[in-house]
Design a protein around this motif. Structure first.
Motif, PDB file in Angstrom:
ATOM      1  N   ASN A  79       0.835  -1.199   0.000  1.00 30.63           N
ATOM      2  CA  ASN A  79       0.000   0.000   0.000  1.00 30.63           C
ATOM      3  C   ASN A  79       0.872   1.251   0.000  1.00 30.63           C
ATOM      4  OD1 ASN A  79       0.973   0.041   2.632  1.00 30.63           O
ATOM      5  ND2 ASN A  79      -0.978   0.662   3.522  1.00 30.63           N
ATOM      6  N   GLN A  80       0.242   2.390  -0.071  1.00 34.79           N
ATOM      7  CA  GLN A  80       0.985   3.643  -0.115  1.00 34.79           C
ATOM      8  C   GLN A  80       1.709   3.904   1.208  1.00 34.79           C
ATOM      9  OE1 GLN A  80      -1.658   6.794  -1.315  1.00 34.79           O
ATOM     10  NE2 GLN A  80      -2.030   5.914  -3.344  1.00 34.79           N
ATOM     11  N   GLY A  81       1.133   3.399   2.302  1.00 36.73           N
ATOM     12  CA  GLY A  81       1.775   3.577   3.597  1.00 36.73           C
ATOM     13  C   GLY A  81       3.159   2.962   3.635  1.00 36.73           C
ATOM     14  N   PHE A  82       3.337   1.809   2.968  1.00 34.61           N
ATOM     15  CA  PHE A  82       4.633   1.151   2.911  1.00 34.61           C
ATOM     16  C   PHE A  82       5.631   2.026   2.158  1.00 34.61           C
ATOM     17  CE2 PHE A  82       7.807  -1.505   0.883  1.00 34.61           C
ATOM     18  CZ  PHE A  82       8.238  -2.330   1.911  1.00 34.61           C
ATOM     19  N   SER A  83       5.197   2.594   1.029  1.00 38.62           N
ATOM     20  CA  SER A  83       6.085   3.447   0.231  1.00 38.62           C
ATOM     21  C   SER A  83       6.479   4.701   0.999  1.00 38.62           C
ATOM     22  CB  SER A  83       5.401   3.827  -1.086  1.00 38.62           C
ATOM     23  OG  SER A  83       5.215   2.690  -1.901  1.00 38.62           O
ATOM     24  N   LEU A  84       5.510   5.302   1.714  1.00 44.00           N
ATOM     25  CA  LEU A  84       5.806   6.500   2.489  1.00 44.00           C
ATOM     26  C   LEU A  84       6.765   6.194   3.643  1.00 44.00           C
ATOM     27  CD1 LEU A  84       2.242   8.101   2.665  1.00 44.00           C
ATOM     28  CD2 LEU A  84       4.188   8.901   1.307  1.00 44.00           C
ATOM     29  N   MET A  85       6.626   5.010   4.224  1.00 45.67           N
ATOM     30  CA  MET A  85       7.457   4.633   5.363  1.00 45.67           C
ATOM     31  C   MET A  85       8.880   4.307   4.939  1.00 45.67           C
ATOM     32  SD  MET A  85       6.749   1.603   8.148  1.00 45.67           S
ATOM     33  CE  MET A  85       5.078   2.226   8.375  1.00 45.67           C
ATOM     34  N   THR A  86       9.039   3.638   3.803  1.00 46.75           N
ATOM     35  CA  THR A  86      10.353   3.135   3.396  1.00 46.75           C
ATOM     36  C   THR A  86      11.018   3.952   2.297  1.00 46.75           C
ATOM     37  OG1 THR A  86       9.429   1.644   1.722  1.00 46.75           O
ATOM     38  CG2 THR A  86       9.585   0.808   3.981  1.00 46.75           C
ATOM     39  N   GLY A  87      10.215   4.706   1.537  1.00 45.44           N
ATOM     40  CA  GLY A  87      10.776   5.476   0.431  1.00 45.44           C
ATOM     41  C   GLY A  87      10.860   4.704  -0.877  1.00 45.44           C
ATOM     42  N   TYR A  88      10.462   3.432  -0.859  1.00 43.42           N
ATOM     43  CA  TYR A  88      10.505   2.612  -2.071  1.00 43.42           C
ATOM     44  C   TYR A  88       9.190   2.712  -2.836  1.00 43.42           C
ATOM     45  CZ  TYR A  88      14.779   0.344  -0.405  1.00 43.42           C
ATOM     46  OH  TYR A  88      16.062   0.091   0.021  1.00 43.42           O
ATOM     47  N   LYS A  89       9.295   2.810  -4.153  1.00 39.29           N
ATOM     48  CA  LYS A  89       8.112   2.830  -5.011  1.00 39.29           C
ATOM     49  C   LYS A  89       7.658   1.404  -5.320  1.00 39.29           C
ATOM     50  CE  LYS A  89       9.453   7.182  -7.225  1.00 39.29           C
ATOM     51  NZ  LYS A  89       9.776   7.852  -8.508  1.00 39.29           N
ATOM     52  N   GLU A  90       6.442   1.297  -5.812  1.00 37.09           N
ATOM     53  CA  GLU A  90       5.852  -0.013  -6.072  1.00 37.09           C
ATOM     54  C   GLU A  90       6.706  -0.847  -7.026  1.00 37.09           C
ATOM     55  OE1 GLU A  90       1.339  -1.259  -6.727  1.00 37.09           O
ATOM     56  OE2 GLU A  90       2.200  -0.423  -8.577  1.00 37.09           O
ATOM     57  N   GLU A  91       7.194  -0.212  -8.114  1.00 43.02           N
ATOM     58  CA  GLU A  91       7.968  -0.963  -9.102  1.00 43.02           C
ATOM     59  C   GLU A  91       9.311  -1.443  -8.568  1.00 43.02           C
ATOM     60  OE1 GLU A  91       8.340   3.505 -10.079  1.00 43.02           O
ATOM     61  OE2 GLU A  91       6.783   2.068  -9.468  1.00 43.02           O
ATOM     62  N   GLU A  92       9.785  -0.843  -7.470  1.00 47.42           N
ATOM     63  CA  GLU A  92      11.047  -1.256  -6.869  1.00 47.42           C
ATOM     64  C   GLU A  92      10.866  -2.399  -5.883  1.00 47.42           C
ATOM     65  OE1 GLU A  92      13.735   2.679  -6.435  1.00 47.42           O
ATOM     66  OE2 GLU A  92      11.803   2.816  -5.401  1.00 47.42           O
ATOM     67  N   VAL A  93       9.637  -2.653  -5.482  1.00 44.34           N
ATOM     68  CA  VAL A  93       9.363  -3.606  -4.411  1.00 44.34           C
ATOM     69  C   VAL A  93       8.702  -4.881  -4.910  1.00 44.34           C
ATOM     70  CG1 VAL A  93       7.998  -3.956  -2.317  1.00 44.34           C
ATOM     71  CG2 VAL A  93       9.223  -1.808  -2.652  1.00 44.34           C
ATOM     72  N   LEU A  94       7.759  -4.760  -5.833  1.00 44.61           N
ATOM     73  CA  LEU A  94       7.034  -5.938  -6.306  1.00 44.61           C
ATOM     74  C   LEU A  94       7.996  -6.990  -6.849  1.00 44.61           C
ATOM     75  CD1 LEU A  94       3.924  -4.375  -8.116  1.00 44.61           C
ATOM     76  CD2 LEU A  94       4.032  -5.437  -5.845  1.00 44.61           C
ATOM     77  N   GLY A  95       7.813  -8.221  -6.414  1.00 43.67           N
ATOM     78  CA  GLY A  95       8.667  -9.322  -6.850  1.00 43.67           C
ATOM     79  C   GLY A  95       9.903  -9.513  -5.993  1.00 43.67           C
ATOM     80  N   GLU A  96      10.119  -8.636  -5.004  1.00 42.17           N
ATOM     81  CA  GLU A  96      11.285  -8.734  -4.148  1.00 42.17           C
ATOM     82  C   GLU A  96      10.914  -9.347  -2.789  1.00 42.17           C
ATOM     83  OE1 GLU A  96      14.342  -7.993  -4.989  1.00 42.17           O
ATOM     84  OE2 GLU A  96      13.780  -7.245  -6.980  1.00 42.17           O
ATOM     85  N   ASN A  97      11.890 -10.013  -2.170  1.00 45.96           N
ATOM     86  CA  ASN A  97      11.713 -10.491  -0.808  1.00 45.96           C
ATOM     87  C   ASN A  97      11.934  -9.332   0.168  1.00 45.96           C
ATOM     88  OD1 ASN A  97      12.915 -11.710   1.880  1.00 45.96           O
ATOM     89  ND2 ASN A  97      11.823 -13.373   0.884  1.00 45.96           N
ATOM     90  N   CYS A  98      11.274  -9.390   1.308  1.00 46.22           N
ATOM     91  CA  CYS A  98      11.338  -8.276   2.273  1.00 46.22           C
ATOM     92  C   CYS A  98      12.717  -8.061   2.870  1.00 46.22           C
ATOM     93  CB  CYS A  98      10.342  -8.517   3.408  1.00 46.22           C
ATOM     94  SG  CYS A  98       8.620  -8.560   2.887  1.00 46.22           S
ATOM     95  N   ARG A  99      13.652  -8.951   2.643  1.00 48.05           N
ATOM     96  CA  ARG A  99      14.956  -8.829   3.289  1.00 48.05           C
ATOM     97  C   ARG A  99      15.718  -7.584   2.836  1.00 48.05           C
ATOM     98  NH1 ARG A  99      15.982 -13.026  -0.427  1.00 48.05           N
ATOM     99  NH2 ARG A  99      15.397 -14.546   1.165  1.00 48.05           N
ATOM    100  N   PHE A 100      15.298  -6.952   1.733  1.00 48.99           N
ATOM    101  CA  PHE A 100      16.017  -5.753   1.291  1.00 48.99           C
ATOM    102  C   PHE A 100      15.895  -4.613   2.310  1.00 48.99           C
ATOM    103  CE2 PHE A 100      11.769  -5.053  -0.437  1.00 48.99           C
ATOM    104  CZ  PHE A 100      11.543  -3.711  -0.160  1.00 48.99           C
ATOM    105  N   LEU A 101      14.972  -4.745   3.263  1.00 46.07           N
ATOM    106  CA  LEU A 101      14.817  -3.730   4.308  1.00 46.07           C
ATOM    107  C   LEU A 101      15.822  -3.924   5.447  1.00 46.07           C
ATOM    108  CD1 LEU A 101      10.921  -3.615   4.621  1.00 46.07           C
ATOM    109  CD2 LEU A 101      12.396  -1.935   3.502  1.00 46.07           C
ATOM    110  N   GLN A 102      16.513  -5.045   5.456  1.00 48.39           N
ATOM    111  CA  GLN A 102      17.442  -5.338   6.544  1.00 48.39           C
ATOM    112  C   GLN A 102      18.768  -4.611   6.344  1.00 48.39           C
ATOM    113  OE1 GLN A 102      17.782  -9.626   6.864  1.00 48.39           O
ATOM    114  NE2 GLN A 102      15.565  -9.885   6.616  1.00 48.39           N
ATOM    115  N   GLY A 103      19.511  -4.460   7.456  1.00 48.53           N
ATOM    116  CA  GLY A 103      20.796  -3.783   7.385  1.00 48.53           C
ATOM    117  C   GLY A 103      21.671  -4.141   8.574  1.00 48.53           C
TER     118      GLY A 103
END
Length: 260
Positions: free
Chosen positions: A41-65
């Motif tokens: 949803n848009q809340g995810f994009s606002l929280m993380t700064g990632y757009k939909e096309e950058e996230v769809l098809g990816e595993n959530c681990r890209f948020l880790q650091g």
């Protein structure tokens, strides 16, 4: 029978409702390789700064650091493998590299028509709350540290006035104060004034004896002032002989004797 137009309308309403949420919401499909994100949803994009096309098809681990706790990651992975719900608060990273504290809840949802599970993840940025808790804890620790001041009043004589409560935490801080004090200045006498103690536990007598022995090892003589009748009773219950501890009614009474 629900028409395609009605279903599209329901989906449009649901999508608007999800996008109006301030929480980040994602859906993943574990039947696909690497359990990718298939909705956000848009809340995810606002929280993380990632757009939909950058996230769809990816595993959530890209948020880790670097600051992400691997134990939290293992907890999430284990719950997903068993199709179970899980809730953790972990450090995640935005697209710009800044981190935030993510209160994450993941729930499995079984779709009978497809005979498969999806996972719905709800994210809430609790960085402000976590930071406030950490600052409060630091402030409390500072107050505790300041509650055990050792004050030099004469050559080789210092006073430590105790106010409030004497408990295990306070005893530990006293020992830390003694150690720090003796590394910079060697006292012949340390007057422990307990007249300001409002509360103390049943181990008061034993605590005083431990303090005496600890100071003795560092070459400092413990002097007690301000003993109340209740404190004297607790000290009398100790089987060890405590008559060797110097006791005076007040600091004023103790100083002339110690100077001699």
């Amino acid at each position: 029978m629900t028409t395609p137009e009605a279903q599209d309308s329901k989906w449009s309403i649901l999508n608007k409702a999800l996008n109006s949420s301030q929480s980040g919401i994602i859906v993943t499909d574990p039947s696909l390789p690497d359990n990718p994100i298939i909705y956000l949803n848009q809340g995810f994009s606002l929280m993380t700064g990632y757009k939909e096309e950058e996230v769809l098809g990816e595993n959530c681990r890209f948020l880790q650091g670097p600051l992400t706790n691997p134990h939290h990651v293992d907890e999430i992975r284990s719950a997903i493998s068993r199709n179970q719900s899980v809730s953790v608060t972990l450090v995640n990273y935005r697209k710009d590299g800044s981190f935030f504290h993510n209160q994450l809840t993941i729930d499995p949802t079984y779709i009978e028509e497809e005979d498969k599970y999806y996972f719905i993840g709800v994210q809430k940025d609790v960085t402000i709350e976590i930071t406030a808790q950490e600052q409060l804890q630091q402030a409390l620790e500072e107050v505790e540290r300041l509650s055990t001041p050792i004050v030099p009043i004469e050559e080789g004589i210092s006073v430590l006035p105790l106010i409030g409560t004497l408990n295990e935490r306070r005893i530990e801080m006293l020992f830390n104060s003694f150690t720090a004090r003796n590394t910079s200045s060697k006292d012949r006498y340390l007057i422990l004034d307990v007249s300001g103690l409002a509360q103390f536990n049943d181990s008061f007598g034993r605590d005083i004896l431990n303090i005496y022995n600890w100071l003795k090892l560092m070459g400092t003589q413990l002097v007690l002032t301000g003993i109340s009748p209740d404190m004297a009773i607790h000290m009398s219950t100790i089987e060890d002989d405590m008559s060797f501890i110097l006791v005076y009614q007040s600091i004023k009474d103790a100083l002339p004797k110690l100077k001699l």
